[in-house]
Design a protein around this motif. Structure first.
Motif, mmCIF file in Angstrom:
data_model
loop_
_atom_site.group_PDB
_atom_site.id
_atom_site.type_symbol
_atom_site.label_atom_id
_atom_site.label_comp_id
_atom_site.label_asym_id
_atom_site.label_seq_id
_atom_site.Cartn_x
_atom_site.Cartn_y
_atom_site.Cartn_z
ATOM 1 N N ALA A 23 0.965 -1.578 -0.400
ATOM 2 C CA ALA A 23 0.182 0.337 0.019
ATOM 3 C C ALA A 23 0.523 1.265 0.013
ATOM 4 C CB ALA A 23 -1.158 -0.166 1.146
ATOM 5 N N SER A 24 2.122 1.197 -0.066
ATOM 6 C CA SER A 24 3.456 2.254 0.237
ATOM 7 C C SER A 24 2.968 3.192 -2.388
ATOM 8 C CB SER A 24 4.350 1.581 -0.234
ATOM 9 O OG SER A 24 4.878 1.477 -0.990
ATOM 10 N N THR A 25 3.363 4.281 -2.068
ATOM 11 C CA THR A 25 3.377 4.715 -3.320
ATOM 12 C C THR A 25 3.951 4.119 -4.377
ATOM 13 O OG1 THR A 25 3.449 7.390 -2.461
ATOM 14 C CG2 THR A 25 3.961 6.980 -4.167
ATOM 15 N N SER A 26 4.739 3.056 -4.283
ATOM 16 C CA SER A 26 5.525 2.596 -5.185
ATOM 17 C C SER A 26 4.845 1.029 -4.938
ATOM 18 C CB SER A 26 6.935 1.825 -4.187
ATOM 19 O OG SER A 26 8.613 0.898 -5.384
ATOM 20 N N ASP A 27 4.227 0.578 -4.019
ATOM 21 C CA ASP A 27 3.494 -0.510 -4.724
ATOM 22 C C ASP A 27 2.142 0.131 -5.190
ATOM 23 O OD1 ASP A 27 2.337 -3.276 -4.222
ATOM 24 O OD2 ASP A 27 1.514 -2.652 -2.529
ATOM 25 N N THR A 28 1.699 1.556 -4.591
ATOM 26 C CA THR A 28 0.239 1.305 -5.486
ATOM 27 C C THR A 28 0.723 2.155 -6.984
ATOM 28 O OG1 THR A 28 -0.604 2.460 -3.576
ATOM 29 C CG2 THR A 28 -1.571 2.707 -5.549
ATOM 30 N N TYR A 29 1.805 2.534 -7.556
ATOM 31 C CA TYR A 29 2.110 3.082 -8.771
ATOM 32 C C TYR A 29 3.038 2.229 -9.169
ATOM 33 C CZ TYR A 29 -1.338 6.460 -6.715
ATOM 34 O OH TYR A 29 -1.834 7.190 -6.631
ATOM 35 N N PHE A 30 3.251 1.606 -8.999
ATOM 36 C CA PHE A 30 4.412 1.299 -9.751
ATOM 37 C C PHE A 30 4.271 -0.724 -11.044
ATOM 38 C CE2 PHE A 30 9.558 1.329 -9.481
ATOM 39 C CZ PHE A 30 10.247 1.667 -11.107
ATOM 40 N N PRO A 31 3.397 -1.215 -9.780
ATOM 41 C CA PRO A 31 2.733 -2.434 -10.600
ATOM 42 C C PRO A 31 2.057 -2.156 -11.892
ATOM 43 C CG PRO A 31 2.673 -2.854 -8.269
ATOM 44 C CD PRO A 31 3.391 -1.507 -8.292
ATOM 45 N N ALA A 32 1.752 -0.803 -11.826
ATOM 46 C CA ALA A 32 0.474 -0.637 -12.482
ATOM 47 C C ALA A 32 0.700 0.336 -14.277
ATOM 48 C CB ALA A 32 -0.256 0.936 -11.750
ATOM 49 N N MET A 33 2.521 0.360 -13.873
ATOM 50 C CA MET A 33 2.993 1.911 -15.132
ATOM 51 C C MET A 33 3.746 0.765 -15.665
ATOM 52 S SD MET A 33 5.177 4.557 -12.989
ATOM 53 C CE MET A 33 4.361 5.690 -11.937
ATOM 54 N N LEU A 34 4.324 -1.123 -14.453
ATOM 55 C CA LEU A 34 4.889 -2.474 -15.285
ATOM 56 C C LEU A 34 3.526 -2.474 -15.969
ATOM 57 C CD1 LEU A 34 7.692 -3.208 -12.888
ATOM 58 C CD2 LEU A 34 7.838 -1.842 -15.104
ATOM 59 N N GLU A 35 3.208 -3.303 -15.950
ATOM 60 C CA GLU A 35 1.665 -3.804 -16.670
ATOM 61 C C GLU A 35 1.330 -2.777 -17.431
ATOM 62 O OE1 GLU A 35 -1.292 -3.541 -14.083
ATOM 63 O OE2 GLU A 35 -0.653 -5.940 -12.432
ATOM 64 N N THR A 36 0.987 -1.769 -17.583
ATOM 65 C CA THR A 36 1.106 -0.656 -18.931
ATOM 66 C C THR A 36 2.422 -0.908 -19.789
ATOM 67 O OG1 THR A 36 -0.223 1.195 -17.704
ATOM 68 C CG2 THR A 36 1.333 2.071 -19.274
ATOM 69 N N LEU A 37 3.403 -1.092 -19.403
ATOM 70 C CA LEU A 37 4.795 -1.726 -20.629
ATOM 71 C C LEU A 37 4.907 -2.630 -20.766
ATOM 72 C CD1 LEU A 37 6.984 0.954 -18.155
ATOM 73 C CD2 LEU A 37 6.006 1.561 -20.188
ATOM 74 N N GLY A 38 3.879 -4.229 -20.164
ATOM 75 C CA GLY A 38 3.745 -5.115 -21.032
ATOM 76 C C GLY A 38 4.415 -5.238 -20.400
ATOM 77 N N VAL A 39 4.851 -5.818 -19.115
ATOM 78 C CA VAL A 39 5.608 -6.501 -18.207
ATOM 79 C C VAL A 39 4.355 -7.715 -17.557
ATOM 80 C CG1 VAL A 39 7.170 -6.535 -15.896
ATOM 81 C CG2 VAL A 39 7.633 -5.097 -17.774
ATOM 82 N N ASN A 40 4.715 -8.633 -17.370
ATOM 83 C CA ASN A 40 4.157 -9.436 -16.563
ATOM 84 C C ASN A 40 4.690 -9.874 -15.570
ATOM 85 O OD1 ASN A 40 1.565 -10.373 -18.435
ATOM 86 N ND2 ASN A 40 3.031 -10.655 -20.027
ATOM 87 N N PHE A 41 4.236 -10.195 -14.385
ATOM 88 C CA PHE A 41 5.630 -10.449 -13.477
ATOM 89 C C PHE A 41 4.648 -11.739 -11.649
ATOM 90 C CE2 PHE A 41 3.614 -5.814 -13.090
ATOM 91 C CZ PHE A 41 2.902 -6.031 -12.108
ATOM 92 N N GLU A 42 4.678 -11.802 -11.147
ATOM 93 C CA GLU A 42 4.619 -11.682 -9.562
ATOM 94 C C GLU A 42 5.029 -10.988 -8.707
ATOM 95 O OE1 GLU A 42 6.050 -15.699 -7.897
ATOM 96 O OE2 GLU A 42 5.442 -16.737 -10.208
ATOM 97 N N ARG A 43 3.875 -10.329 -8.447
ATOM 98 C CA ARG A 43 4.119 -9.239 -7.406
ATOM 99 C C ARG A 43 4.846 -9.840 -5.571
ATOM 100 N NH1 ARG A 43 -0.195 -4.606 -7.401
ATOM 101 N NH2 ARG A 43 0.393 -3.385 -5.643
ATOM 102 N N ARG A 44 6.288 -9.109 -5.059
ATOM 103 C CA ARG A 44 6.119 -9.547 -4.075
ATOM 104 C C ARG A 44 6.251 -7.888 -2.757
ATOM 105 N NH1 ARG A 44 8.601 -14.416 -4.245
ATOM 106 N NH2 ARG A 44 7.344 -15.886 -6.122
ATOM 107 N N ASN A 45 6.146 -8.321 -1.869
ATOM 108 C CA ASN A 45 5.608 -7.278 -1.107
ATOM 109 C C ASN A 45 7.013 -7.179 0.166
ATOM 110 O OD1 ASN A 45 2.675 -6.485 -1.776
ATOM 111 N ND2 ASN A 45 4.050 -4.781 -2.027
ATOM 112 N N GLY A 46 7.414 -6.134 1.030
ATOM 113 C CA GLY A 46 8.853 -5.625 2.121
ATOM 114 C C GLY A 46 9.004 -4.870 2.161
ATOM 115 N N GLY A 47 9.484 -4.551 3.221
ATOM 116 C CA GLY A 47 11.098 -3.506 3.749
ATOM 117 C C GLY A 47 11.818 -3.810 2.512
ATOM 118 N N TRP A 48 12.219 -2.779 2.197
ATOM 119 C CA TRP A 48 13.646 -2.393 1.179
ATOM 120 C C TRP A 48 14.678 -3.585 1.335
ATOM 121 C CZ3 TRP A 48 11.027 -1.880 -3.436
ATOM 122 C CH2 TRP A 48 10.358 -0.758 -2.908
#
Length: 326
Positions: free
Chosen positions: A152-177
């Motif tokens: 639910a961070s800014t990164s987790d909210t927007y980066f997956p959507a951007m990469l999907e828009t660019l045609g990247v298929n991925f498994e999503r993982r979360n955690g501290g940096w």
């Protein structure tokens, strides 16, 4: 014996009284105190917002302070409802709130939120191990395991959507940096994609221990993302990481301060004036305020500007389109 005041002295006294009364009248509808919605204690938002609140309180002779909140998304709701006069947010959550798509209040258009001034940028960047052979976004393989930072961070909210828009298929993982950096090094992740201040300690640490690729956006990818999301072009300076031999072209999301649109125009004008005309003081609050300058006002195309803020920009030669003024 009767003493009479010279006519010029009478005029001066009258002018002073008029000026004092005018100043009093101008402030009659000002709030006596205010709060600024920030984020969790110890983070950049808390330091920046609390310091700015104290500065404005001192400058304008009011009582004010920063308040711990859930961050950009909650701040929009608190300012919209009038629970807080001011708040800090990023352009992504702001766009969602204006479109009635805030996760906190789905369907509610938050139209009592107005932009004040630009704060700083949060860049989005991608890192992979050199041994993976991933050197560009188009190299990311189907099904890649990508760490997007805290849920639910800014990164987790927007980066997956951007990469999907660019045609990247991925498994999503979360955690501290730092945890995600360790997983990348151990081969449990293929890529980490983060939106955070630079240099990110997790990437700097990886550089010490192994060879990494810090992956830029191509010109075409940049244009696609700029068109689809409330982000701006950004170059990570080559000096940020030892891996970089030249600046890395990515995108960033601007952070803006905001105010309730129903706050008095003169009050918001003075708040904007104090902030925009004292960048040295702002930089002493947090070094990121280096970009808290009026030239960067162009990076908000989402929130309408408060009329008080717009007046200061207009008086100082910074043009804002009428459609972006409340």
């Amino acid at each position: 014996m009767r003493h009479t005041m010279p006519k010029t002295a009478l005029l001066l006294a009258g002018s002073a009284l008029f000026a004092a009364t005018g100043a009093q009248a101008d402030r009659a509808d000002w709030p006596q105190n205010f709060t600024v919605g920030t984020a969790s204690q110890g983070g950049t938002y808390f330091v920046y917002g609390s310091g700015w609140a104290n500065f404005i309180a001192d400058e304008l002779g009011l009582s004010g302070g920063g308040e711990v909140t859930g961050g950009p998304t909650q701040n929009l709701a608190l300012v919209h409802s009038g629970d807080m006069a001011f708040g800090l947010t990023t352009m992504g959550p702001a766009a969602d709130a204006m479109n009635g798509e805030s996760p906190l209040a789905p369907g509610l258009v938050m139209d009592n939120v107005c932009a004040l001034f630009p704060m700083y940028e949060t860049p989005f960047s991608i890192t992979a191990l050199s041994s993976s052979g991933i050197e560009s976004i188009s190299d990311i393989p189907d099904g890649a395991r990508i760490g997007f930072g805290p849920a639910a961070s800014t990164s987790d909210t927007y980066f997956p959507a951007m990469l999907e828009t660019l045609g990247v298929n991925f498994e999503r993982r979360n955690g501290g940096w730092s945890d995600l950096g360790g997983q990348l090094q151990d081969g449990l992740l293929d890529v980490i994609a983060f939106a955070a201040g630079i240099p990110l300690p997790a990437v700097s640490q990886l550089e010490v221990q192994t060879d990494v690729n810090i992956i830029p956006f191509s010109d075409e990818e940049l244009a696609t993302v700029l068109e689809a999301y409330p982000v701006a072009e950004f170059a990570i300076p080559a000096s940020t990481y030892t891996t970089l031999t030249e600046d890395s072209q990515v995108v960033s999301m601007w952070n803006f301060a905001m105010a309730g649109c129903d706050l008095p125009e003169d009050f918001v004008y003075e708040v904007t004036k104090a902030t925009m005309e004292n960048n040295d003081r702002m930089r002493s609050i947090h070094r990121s305020a280096e970009t808290t300058i009026p030239e960067n006002v162009v990076h908000n195309t989402v929130l309408p500007f408060h009329p008080g803020a717009a007046r200061w920009y207009a008086e100082n030669g910074y043009e804002i389109d009428d459609s972006l003024i409340k």
